[in-house]
Design a protein around this motif. Structure first.
Motif, PDB file in Angstrom:
ATOM      1  N   GLN A  88       0.822  -1.210   0.000  1.00 15.56           N
ATOM      2  CA  GLN A  88       0.000   0.000   0.000  1.00 15.56           C
ATOM      3  C   GLN A  88       0.855   1.259   0.000  1.00 15.56           C
ATOM      4  OE1 GLN A  88      -2.659  -0.504   3.354  1.00 15.56           O
ATOM      5  NE2 GLN A  88      -4.235  -1.436   2.068  1.00 15.56           N
ATOM      6  N   THR A  89       1.943   1.241   0.768  1.00 11.92           N
ATOM      7  CA  THR A  89       2.834   2.400   0.826  1.00 11.92           C
ATOM      8  C   THR A  89       3.444   2.684  -0.542  1.00 11.92           C
ATOM      9  OG1 THR A  89       3.378   1.991   3.153  1.00 11.92           O
ATOM     10  CG2 THR A  89       4.919   3.342   1.882  1.00 11.92           C
ATOM     11  N   LEU A  90       3.881   1.635  -1.228  1.00 10.63           N
ATOM     12  CA  LEU A  90       4.460   1.819  -2.554  1.00 10.63           C
ATOM     13  C   LEU A  90       3.410   2.284  -3.560  1.00 10.63           C
ATOM     14  CD1 LEU A  90       6.861  -1.263  -2.785  1.00 10.63           C
ATOM     15  CD2 LEU A  90       7.462   1.137  -2.427  1.00 10.63           C
ATOM     16  N   LEU A  91       2.207   1.746  -3.456  1.00 15.90           N
ATOM     17  CA  LEU A  91       1.132   2.175  -4.366  1.00 15.90           C
ATOM     18  C   LEU A  91       0.789   3.650  -4.148  1.00 15.90           C
ATOM     19  CD1 LEU A  91      -1.206  -0.953  -4.180  1.00 15.90           C
ATOM     20  CD2 LEU A  91      -0.015  -0.132  -6.216  1.00 15.90           C
ATOM     21  N   ASP A  92       0.733   4.059  -2.886  1.00 19.03           N
ATOM     22  CA  ASP A  92       0.407   5.452  -2.578  1.00 19.03           C
ATOM     23  C   ASP A  92       1.460   6.416  -3.130  1.00 19.03           C
ATOM     24  OD1 ASP A  92      -1.889   4.688  -1.285  1.00 19.03           O
ATOM     25  OD2 ASP A  92      -1.025   4.760   0.734  1.00 19.03           O
ATOM     26  N   SER A  93       2.713   5.975  -3.092  1.00 20.82           N
ATOM     27  CA  SER A  93       3.791   6.884  -3.497  1.00 20.82           C
ATOM     28  C   SER A  93       4.158   6.780  -4.977  1.00 20.82           C
ATOM     29  CB  SER A  93       5.046   6.610  -2.660  1.00 20.82           C
ATOM     30  OG  SER A  93       5.515   5.282  -2.868  1.00 20.82           O
ATOM     31  N   LYS A  94       3.904   5.632  -5.611  1.00 18.18           N
ATOM     32  CA  LYS A  94       4.370   5.417  -6.982  1.00 18.18           C
ATOM     33  C   LYS A  94       3.255   5.326  -8.025  1.00 18.18           C
ATOM     34  CE  LYS A  94       8.677   4.946  -5.563  1.00 18.18           C
ATOM     35  NZ  LYS A  94       9.736   5.924  -5.901  1.00 18.18           N
ATOM     36  N   ALA A  95       2.046   4.957  -7.592  1.00 16.82           N
ATOM     37  CA  ALA A  95       0.976   4.750  -8.569  1.00 16.82           C
ATOM     38  C   ALA A  95       0.224   6.049  -8.862  1.00 16.82           C
ATOM     39  CB  ALA A  95      -0.001   3.686  -8.053  1.00 16.82           C
ATOM     40  N   VAL A  96      -0.507   6.040  -9.968  1.00 16.82           N
ATOM     41  CA  VAL A  96      -1.284   7.213 -10.386  1.00 16.82           C
ATOM     42  C   VAL A  96      -2.555   7.304  -9.541  1.00 16.82           C
ATOM     43  CG1 VAL A  96      -2.554   8.264 -12.293  1.00 16.82           C
ATOM     44  CG2 VAL A  96      -0.417   7.026 -12.738  1.00 16.82           C
ATOM     45  N   PRO A  97      -2.873   8.488  -8.988  1.00 21.09           N
ATOM     46  CA  PRO A  97      -4.130   8.639  -8.232  1.00 21.09           C
ATOM     47  C   PRO A  97      -5.322   8.394  -9.157  1.00 21.09           C
ATOM     48  CG  PRO A  97      -2.647  10.480  -7.814  1.00 21.09           C
ATOM     49  CD  PRO A  97      -2.065   9.715  -8.967  1.00 21.09           C
ATOM     50  N   VAL A  98      -6.320   7.673  -8.670  1.00 17.46           N
ATOM     51  CA  VAL A  98      -7.491   7.335  -9.475  1.00 17.46           C
ATOM     52  C   VAL A  98      -8.753   7.837  -8.791  1.00 17.46           C
ATOM     53  CG1 VAL A  98      -8.890   5.455 -10.431  1.00 17.46           C
ATOM     54  CG2 VAL A  98      -6.384   5.295 -10.448  1.00 17.46           C
ATOM     55  N   HIS A  99      -9.600   8.481  -9.580  1.00 17.71           N
ATOM     56  CA  HIS A  99     -10.906   8.885  -9.065  1.00 17.71           C
ATOM     57  C   HIS A  99     -11.971   8.092  -9.803  1.00 17.71           C
ATOM     58  CE1 HIS A  99     -13.965  11.594  -7.333  1.00 17.71           C
ATOM     59  NE2 HIS A  99     -14.615  11.296  -8.459  1.00 17.71           N
ATOM     60  N   TRP A 100     -12.811   7.387  -9.053  1.00 21.85           N
ATOM     61  CA  TRP A 100     -13.883   6.610  -9.664  1.00 21.85           C
ATOM     62  C   TRP A 100     -15.128   7.485  -9.826  1.00 21.85           C
ATOM     63  CZ3 TRP A 100     -12.884   1.956 -11.667  1.00 21.85           C
ATOM     64  CH2 TRP A 100     -11.725   1.294 -11.233  1.00 21.85           C
ATOM     65  N   ASP A 101     -15.695   7.465 -11.030  1.00 26.00           N
ATOM     66  CA  ASP A 101     -16.899   8.259 -11.300  1.00 26.00           C
ATOM     67  C   ASP A 101     -18.031   7.869 -10.366  1.00 26.00           C
ATOM     68  OD1 ASP A 101     -15.707   9.670 -13.267  1.00 26.00           O
ATOM     69  OD2 ASP A 101     -16.466   8.453 -14.913  1.00 26.00           O
ATOM     70  N   ASP A 102     -18.742   8.880  -9.890  1.00 24.41           N
ATOM     71  CA  ASP A 102     -19.836   8.671  -8.960  1.00 24.41           C
ATOM     72  C   ASP A 102     -21.032   9.498  -9.426  1.00 24.41           C
ATOM     73  OD1 ASP A 102     -21.590   8.432  -6.869  1.00 24.41           O
ATOM     74  OD2 ASP A 102     -20.132   8.905  -5.302  1.00 24.41           O
ATOM     75  N   ASP A 103     -22.140   8.823  -9.702  1.00 25.53           N
ATOM     76  CA  ASP A 103     -23.325   9.530 -10.188  1.00 25.53           C
ATOM     77  C   ASP A 103     -23.848  10.557  -9.193  1.00 25.53           C
ATOM     78  OD1 ASP A 103     -23.264   8.116 -12.510  1.00 25.53           O
ATOM     79  OD2 ASP A 103     -24.679   6.571 -11.851  1.00 25.53           O
ATOM     80  N   GLU A 104     -23.535  10.347  -7.905  1.00 25.36           N
ATOM     81  CA  GLU A 104     -24.055  11.238  -6.874  1.00 25.36           C
ATOM     82  C   GLU A 104     -23.125  12.406  -6.584  1.00 25.36           C
ATOM     83  OE1 GLU A 104     -24.893   8.887  -3.476  1.00 25.36           O
ATOM     84  OE2 GLU A 104     -26.466   7.699  -4.451  1.00 25.36           O
ATOM     85  N   GLU A 105     -22.027  12.488  -7.308  1.00 23.50           N
ATOM     86  CA  GLU A 105     -21.063  13.552  -7.067  1.00 23.50           C
ATOM     87  C   GLU A 105     -21.651  14.901  -7.473  1.00 23.50           C
ATOM     88  OE1 GLU A 105     -16.417  13.638  -7.806  1.00 23.50           O
ATOM     89  OE2 GLU A 105     -17.545  13.853  -9.671  1.00 23.50           O
ATOM     90  N   ASP A 106     -21.484  15.908  -6.628  1.00 18.99           N
ATOM     91  CA  ASP A 106     -22.047  17.221  -6.961  1.00 18.99           C
ATOM     92  C   ASP A 106     -21.109  17.993  -7.894  1.00 18.99           C
ATOM     93  OD1 ASP A 106     -19.990  18.418  -5.449  1.00 18.99           O
ATOM     94  OD2 ASP A 106     -21.185  18.298  -3.619  1.00 18.99           O
ATOM     95  N   GLY A 107     -21.617  19.081  -8.419  1.00 21.85           N
ATOM     96  CA  GLY A 107     -20.880  19.845  -9.415  1.00 21.85           C
ATOM     97  C   GLY A 107     -19.577  20.413  -8.906  1.00 21.85           C
ATOM     98  N   GLU A 108     -19.544  20.815  -7.633  1.00 22.84           N
ATOM     99  CA  GLU A 108     -18.339  21.413  -7.070  1.00 22.84           C
ATOM    100  C   GLU A 108     -17.190  20.417  -7.065  1.00 22.84           C
ATOM    101  OE1 GLU A 108     -16.840  23.552  -2.921  1.00 22.84           O
ATOM    102  OE2 GLU A 108     -18.976  23.127  -3.251  1.00 22.84           O
ATOM    103  N   LYS A 109     -17.471  19.162  -6.653  1.00 25.87           N
ATOM    104  CA  LYS A 109     -16.416  18.154  -6.632  1.00 25.87           C
ATOM    105  C   LYS A 109     -15.968  17.814  -8.047  1.00 25.87           C
ATOM    106  CE  LYS A 109     -17.704  15.916  -2.262  1.00 25.87           C
ATOM    107  NZ  LYS A 109     -18.159  14.662  -1.621  1.00 25.87           N
ATOM    108  N   ALA A 110     -16.932  17.747  -8.956  1.00 28.01           N
ATOM    109  CA  ALA A 110     -16.581  17.444 -10.342  1.00 28.01           C
ATOM    110  C   ALA A 110     -15.690  18.537 -10.921  1.00 28.01           C
ATOM    111  CB  ALA A 110     -17.848  17.297 -11.176  1.00 28.01           C
ATOM    112  N   ALA A 111     -15.979  19.801 -10.598  1.00 28.79           N
ATOM    113  CA  ALA A 111     -15.187  20.912 -11.101  1.00 28.79           C
ATOM    114  C   ALA A 111     -13.777  20.877 -10.528  1.00 28.79           C
ATOM    115  CB  ALA A 111     -15.868  22.234 -10.748  1.00 28.79           C
ATOM    116  N   ALA A 112     -13.674  20.458  -9.277  1.00 33.93           N
ATOM    117  CA  ALA A 112     -12.372  20.427  -8.611  1.00 33.93           C
ATOM    118  C   ALA A 112     -11.426  19.434  -9.262  1.00 33.93           C
ATOM    119  CB  ALA A 112     -12.559  20.080  -7.138  1.00 33.93           C
ATOM    120  N   ARG A 113     -11.971  18.450  -9.943  1.00 36.19           N
ATOM    121  CA  ARG A 113     -11.113  17.446 -10.572  1.00 36.19           C
ATOM    122  C   ARG A 113     -11.226  17.482 -12.099  1.00 36.19           C
ATOM    123  NH1 ARG A 113     -13.521  12.997 -12.526  1.00 36.19           N
ATOM    124  NH2 ARG A 113     -15.712  12.621 -12.045  1.00 36.19           N
TER     125      ARG A 113
END
Length: 304
Positions: A242-267
């Protein structure tokens, strides 16, 4: 030993067992439980049991069994052959817990730690031999967690069976030593089979499997994919991974139908994970699939 079930799908748990000796169905028996491969970040964990009539304890002792951790690979193989030659009164069974089984269990929403997983594997094996007709009277276990609590748990689960749980049981009781040898020898075979599932991971079989091993650390760094993480030989729930994944892997955001516009804009400058699959579907099938898909036997679907 037939490992075809594990070879067909090494992402799940697999149970293997010897034939049940007839004498074990008519005489009171003792049974030992031990495991192999609990700590490494690589490979499966194997729970093993071995059982024989109480009247044959001395015969088992004469095989000069010992804790598998004190033996060389060749010595363990020789002792396993002796146990196999004693199949008229000795039986065994194994539960192979794949790295994927271990990690997905530990990371599920409801708490299910490694001790609970180990207890359930042991209990499942004992119930298996009882269901197979073995007349079990004595149970010896190398402890996982507090010995007294584990012993009480097993005693309540299997009334009428005399349960002994203690540290170092694999060096105190020959029947537990036998279970230890079965788990270690067959665990070694399962680990080799899993490491050979993709030719580029051949070298992993020769690693210690613990992060303190420099070669293991180097292997984990080399085969960390920034998007898909590790091959299924790695226990990705281990803090090491987990430590190596956190430091070396690409951050991933999973699409969420309930996500509001502000969070979507932030990413808005981030690429959606789903876009990868859309792009892949449009590309030619002549490409060599990523190991993430081949390991899980996944194929592209163009029509529904």
């Amino acid at each position: 030993m037939d490992l075809s079930e594990f070879e067909a799908d090494n992402s799940v748990s697999c149970r293997l067992a010897s034939a049940i000796p007839d004498v074990c169905k008519t005489q009171d028996c003792c049974l030992g439980i031990d495991e192999a491969g609990r700590g490494p970040v690589l490979g499966p964990m194997v729970y093993g049991i071995c059982f024989c009539p109480v009247s044959k304890k001395e015969d088992l002792k004469n095989l000069k069994l010992a804790d598998s951790k004190t033996l060389t690979e060749e010595q363990r193989e020789d002792l396993f052959l002796k146990l196999d030659e004693a199949k008229s009164f000795v039986g065994w069974a194994l539960q192979i817990l794949s790295p994927n089984t271990i990690s997905t269990s530990m990371l599920q929403r409801s708490k299910y730690n490694l001790n609970a997983l180990s207890h359930d594997a042991a209990i499942g094996l004992v119930q298996f031999v009882l269901d197979s007709g073995v007349q079990l009277k004595e149970l010896f276990v190398d402890t996982v967690g507090p010995a007294a609590k584990y012993q009480e748990k097993l005693s309540q689960r299997f009334p009428g069976v005399e349960v002994t749980v203690c540290p170092k049981a694999d060096s105190l009781f020959p029947i537990v030593s036998a279970a230890s040898i079965c788990a270690k020898v067959r665990g070694h075979t399962a680990a080799k089979l899993l490491s050979l599932s993709s030719y580029q991971f051949l070298s992993v079989f020769y690693l210690e499997g613990y992060f303190r091993d420099p070669k293991t650390k180097a292997w984990l760094l080399k085969y960390l994919d920034p998007v898909f993480g590790y091959p299924q030989f790695v226990r990705f729930s281990w803090s090491t991974a987990q430590t190596l994944l956190d430091s070396k892997a690409v951050p991933v955001h999973w699409d969420d139908d309930e996500e509001d516009g502000e969070k979507a804009a932030a990413r808005q400058n981030n690429t959606s994970m789903l876009s990868y699959f859309k792009a892949s579907a449009q590309q030619s099938d002549s490409r060599t699939p990523h190991r993430f898909f081949t390991e899980r036997r996944l194929q592209s679907l163009h029509t529904l």
